[in-house]
Design a protein around this motif. Sequence first.
Motif, PDB file in Angstrom:
ATOM      1  N   MET A   1     -18.333  -5.205  10.159  1.00  0.00           N
ATOM      2  CA  MET A   1     -17.523  -4.139  10.689  1.00  0.00           C
ATOM      3  C   MET A   1     -17.408  -3.056   9.616  1.00  0.00           C
ATOM      4  O   MET A   1     -17.236  -3.356   8.446  1.00  0.00           O
ATOM      5  CB  MET A   1     -16.139  -4.679  11.044  1.00  0.00           C
ATOM      6  N   ARG A   2     -17.495  -1.787  10.010  1.00  0.00           N
ATOM      7  CA  ARG A   2     -17.284  -0.671   9.088  1.00  0.00           C
ATOM      8  C   ARG A   2     -15.811  -0.308   9.089  1.00  0.00           C
ATOM      9  O   ARG A   2     -15.224  -0.073  10.138  1.00  0.00           O
ATOM     10  CB  ARG A   2     -18.092   0.554   9.519  1.00  0.00           C
ATOM     11  N   ILE A   3     -15.221  -0.251   7.902  1.00  0.00           N
ATOM     12  CA  ILE A   3     -13.797   0.039   7.759  1.00  0.00           C
ATOM     13  C   ILE A   3     -13.632   1.213   6.805  1.00  0.00           C
ATOM     14  O   ILE A   3     -14.233   1.227   5.725  1.00  0.00           O
ATOM     15  CB  ILE A   3     -13.042  -1.187   7.227  1.00  0.00           C
ATOM     16  N   ALA A   4     -12.814   2.187   7.193  1.00  0.00           N
ATOM     17  CA  ALA A   4     -12.485   3.328   6.326  1.00  0.00           C
ATOM     18  C   ALA A   4     -11.021   3.230   5.930  1.00  0.00           C
ATOM     19  O   ALA A   4     -10.145   3.095   6.785  1.00  0.00           O
ATOM     20  CB  ALA A   4     -12.747   4.647   7.042  1.00  0.00           C
ATOM     21  N   ILE A   5     -10.773   3.295   4.637  1.00  0.00           N
ATOM     22  CA  ILE A   5      -9.412   3.336   4.105  1.00  0.00           C
ATOM     23  C   ILE A   5      -9.205   4.737   3.548  1.00  0.00           C
ATOM     24  O   ILE A   5      -9.914   5.152   2.639  1.00  0.00           O
ATOM     25  CB  ILE A   5      -9.216   2.277   3.003  1.00  0.00           C
ATOM     26  N   VAL A   6      -8.271   5.473   4.119  1.00  0.00           N
ATOM     27  CA  VAL A   6      -7.983   6.841   3.682  1.00  0.00           C
ATOM     28  C   VAL A   6      -6.706   6.796   2.863  1.00  0.00           C
ATOM     29  O   VAL A   6      -5.660   6.377   3.356  1.00  0.00           O
ATOM     30  CB  VAL A   6      -7.825   7.793   4.886  1.00  0.00           C
ATOM     31  N   THR A   7      -6.794   7.226   1.612  1.00  0.00           N
ATOM     32  CA  THR A   7      -5.662   7.172   0.697  1.00  0.00           C
ATOM     33  C   THR A   7      -5.672   8.400  -0.205  1.00  0.00           C
ATOM     34  O   THR A   7      -6.740   8.879  -0.576  1.00  0.00           O
ATOM     35  CB  THR A   7      -5.702   5.869  -0.132  1.00  0.00           C
ATOM     36  N   PRO A   8      -4.496   8.927  -0.546  1.00  0.00           N
ATOM     37  CA  PRO A   8      -4.478  10.117  -1.409  1.00  0.00           C
ATOM     38  C   PRO A   8      -4.879   9.821  -2.854  1.00  0.00           C
ATOM     39  O   PRO A   8      -5.372  10.704  -3.545  1.00  0.00           O
ATOM     40  CB  PRO A   8      -3.032  10.605  -1.334  1.00  0.00           C
ATOM     41  N   VAL A   9      -4.676   8.582  -3.328  1.00  0.00           N
ATOM     42  CA  VAL A   9      -5.039   8.216  -4.703  1.00  0.00           C
ATOM     43  C   VAL A   9      -5.754   6.865  -4.688  1.00  0.00           C
ATOM     44  O   VAL A   9      -5.536   6.038  -3.817  1.00  0.00           O
ATOM     45  CB  VAL A   9      -3.794   8.144  -5.621  1.00  0.00           C
ATOM     46  N   TYR A  10      -6.616   6.668  -5.682  1.00  0.00           N
ATOM     47  CA  TYR A  10      -7.379   5.434  -5.820  1.00  0.00           C
ATOM     48  C   TYR A  10      -7.688   5.261  -7.304  1.00  0.00           C
ATOM     49  O   TYR A  10      -7.803   6.250  -8.027  1.00  0.00           O
ATOM     50  CB  TYR A  10      -8.669   5.528  -4.988  1.00  0.00           C
ATOM     51  N   PRO A  11      -7.821   4.019  -7.786  1.00  0.00           N
ATOM     52  CA  PRO A  11      -8.107   3.832  -9.207  1.00  0.00           C
ATOM     53  C   PRO A  11      -9.299   4.672  -9.655  1.00  0.00           C
ATOM     54  O   PRO A  11     -10.216   4.880  -8.880  1.00  0.00           O
ATOM     55  CB  PRO A  11      -8.414   2.345  -9.313  1.00  0.00           C
ATOM     56  N   PRO A  12      -9.256   5.185 -10.849  1.00  0.00           N
ATOM     57  CA  PRO A  12      -8.468   4.792 -12.006  1.00  0.00           C
ATOM     58  C   PRO A  12      -7.037   5.330 -12.036  1.00  0.00           C
ATOM     59  O   PRO A  12      -6.303   5.032 -12.975  1.00  0.00           O
ATOM     60  CB  PRO A  12      -9.263   5.318 -13.187  1.00  0.00           C
ATOM     61  N   TYR A  13      -6.615   6.111 -11.051  1.00  0.00           N
ATOM     62  CA  TYR A  13      -5.220   6.547 -11.001  1.00  0.00           C
ATOM     63  C   TYR A  13      -4.337   5.317 -10.863  1.00  0.00           C
ATOM     64  O   TYR A  13      -4.590   4.455 -10.036  1.00  0.00           O
ATOM     65  CB  TYR A  13      -5.011   7.502  -9.825  1.00  0.00           C
ATOM     66  N   ARG A  14      -3.291   5.234 -11.696  1.00  0.00           N
ATOM     67  CA  ARG A  14      -2.446   4.046 -11.726  1.00  0.00           C
ATOM     68  C   ARG A  14      -1.159   4.293 -10.954  1.00  0.00           C
ATOM     69  O   ARG A  14      -0.289   5.014 -11.423  1.00  0.00           O
ATOM     70  CB  ARG A  14      -2.151   3.672 -13.163  1.00  0.00           C
ATOM     71  N   ALA A  15      -1.083   3.702  -9.783  1.00  0.00           N
ATOM     72  CA  ALA A  15       0.120   3.805  -8.954  1.00  0.00           C
ATOM     73  C   ALA A  15       0.081   2.681  -7.925  1.00  0.00           C
ATOM     74  O   ALA A  15      -0.958   2.053  -7.706  1.00  0.00           O
ATOM     75  CB  ALA A  15       0.180   5.158  -8.253  1.00  0.00           C
ATOM     76  N   GLY A  16       1.204   2.442  -7.285  1.00  0.00           N
ATOM     77  CA  GLY A  16       1.288   1.370  -6.306  1.00  0.00           C
ATOM     78  C   GLY A  16       0.374   1.573  -5.119  1.00  0.00           C
ATOM     79  O   GLY A  16      -0.283   0.630  -4.658  1.00  0.00           O
ATOM     80  N   MET A  17       0.316   2.788  -4.587  1.00  0.00           N
ATOM     81  CA  MET A  17      -0.524   3.051  -3.423  1.00  0.00           C
ATOM     82  C   MET A  17      -2.002   2.893  -3.779  1.00  0.00           C
ATOM     83  O   MET A  17      -2.783   2.353  -2.989  1.00  0.00           O
ATOM     84  CB  MET A  17      -0.271   4.454  -2.875  1.00  0.00           C
ATOM     85  N   ALA A  18      -2.391   3.338  -4.966  1.00  0.00           N
ATOM     86  CA  ALA A  18      -3.776   3.194  -5.401  1.00  0.00           C
ATOM     87  C   ALA A  18      -4.137   1.720  -5.551  1.00  0.00           C
ATOM     88  O   ALA A  18      -5.215   1.282  -5.129  1.00  0.00           O
ATOM     89  CB  ALA A  18      -3.991   3.932  -6.718  1.00  0.00           C
ATOM     90  N   HIS A  19      -3.238   0.941  -6.122  1.00  0.00           N
ATOM     91  CA  HIS A  19      -3.489  -0.485  -6.305  1.00  0.00           C
ATOM     92  C   HIS A  19      -3.566  -1.205  -4.956  1.00  0.00           C
ATOM     93  O   HIS A  19      -4.431  -2.073  -4.762  1.00  0.00           O
ATOM     94  CB  HIS A  19      -2.391  -1.110  -7.178  1.00  0.00           C
ATOM     95  N   ALA A  20      -2.699  -0.864  -4.027  1.00  0.00           N
ATOM     96  CA  ALA A  20      -2.718  -1.492  -2.704  1.00  0.00           C
ATOM     97  C   ALA A  20      -4.025  -1.177  -1.970  1.00  0.00           C
ATOM     98  O   ALA A  20      -4.621  -2.062  -1.351  1.00  0.00           O
ATOM     99  CB  ALA A  20      -1.525  -1.020  -1.884  1.00  0.00           C
ATOM    100  N   ALA A  21      -4.491   0.069  -2.042  1.00  0.00           N
ATOM    101  CA  ALA A  21      -5.752   0.448  -1.395  1.00  0.00           C
ATOM    102  C   ALA A  21      -6.929  -0.284  -2.044  1.00  0.00           C
ATOM    103  O   ALA A  21      -7.838  -0.750  -1.351  1.00  0.00           O
ATOM    104  CB  ALA A  21      -5.950   1.956  -1.479  1.00  0.00           C
ATOM    105  N   PHE A  22      -6.896  -0.412  -3.370  1.00  0.00           N
ATOM    106  CA  PHE A  22      -7.945  -1.115  -4.092  1.00  0.00           C
ATOM    107  C   PHE A  22      -8.004  -2.587  -3.669  1.00  0.00           C
ATOM    108  O   PHE A  22      -9.076  -3.119  -3.358  1.00  0.00           O
ATOM    109  CB  PHE A  22      -7.711  -1.003  -5.598  1.00  0.00           C
ATOM    110  N   GLU A  23      -6.857  -3.253  -3.652  1.00  0.00           N
ATOM    111  CA  GLU A  23      -6.809  -4.669  -3.278  1.00  0.00           C
ATOM    112  C   GLU A  23      -7.304  -4.885  -1.848  1.00  0.00           C
ATOM    113  O   GLU A  23      -8.064  -5.814  -1.578  1.00  0.00           O
ATOM    114  CB  GLU A  23      -5.383  -5.210  -3.420  1.00  0.00           C
ATOM    115  N   GLU A  24      -6.878  -4.029  -0.940  1.00  0.00           N
ATOM    116  CA  GLU A  24      -7.300  -4.144   0.461  1.00  0.00           C
ATOM    117  C   GLU A  24      -8.811  -3.950   0.590  1.00  0.00           C
ATOM    118  O   GLU A  24      -9.492  -4.701   1.294  1.00  0.00           O
ATOM    119  CB  GLU A  24      -6.565  -3.116   1.315  1.00  0.00           C
ATOM    120  N   ALA A  25      -9.345  -2.951  -0.110  1.00  0.00           N
ATOM    121  CA  ALA A  25     -10.777  -2.666  -0.039  1.00  0.00           C
ATOM    122  C   ALA A  25     -11.605  -3.819  -0.605  1.00  0.00           C
ATOM    123  O   ALA A  25     -12.596  -4.238  -0.009  1.00  0.00           O
ATOM    124  CB  ALA A  25     -11.086  -1.375  -0.792  1.00  0.00           C
ATOM    125  N   VAL A  26     -11.197  -4.347  -1.740  1.00  0.00           N
ATOM    126  CA  VAL A  26     -11.941  -5.429  -2.381  1.00  0.00           C
ATOM    127  C   VAL A  26     -11.903  -6.693  -1.521  1.00  0.00           C
ATOM    128  O   VAL A  26     -12.927  -7.364  -1.334  1.00  0.00           O
ATOM    129  CB  VAL A  26     -11.388  -5.699  -3.798  1.00  0.00           C
TER     130      VAL A  26
END
Length: 78
Positions: A1-26
């Motif tokens: 399945m193709r999944i798109a995660i749209v987020t305003p920030v993503y690592p290397p930016y260090r924040a909760g939303m970036a970390h949550a998007a990273f964990e979900e994607a991985v």
Amino acid sequence: MRIAIVTPVYPPYRAGMAHAAFEEAVRLSARGHEVHVVTLSRHRSIVRDEYGVTIHRLRADIPYGKAGWSFELWRWLC
């Protein structure tokens, strides 16, 4: 399945939303899904990381803090 995660920030930016998007994607990628993360950046780039996640960094046409709007995002999603 193709999944798109749209987020305003993503690592290397260090924040909760970036970390949550990273964990979900991985985790979704580890389950065999084709994962694309779409986020904003100052410079446009497309990178595939070591976890198998494709990261699309789009230039923000209308920046608003760490978020904003990219007209390319509209074209990408449609």
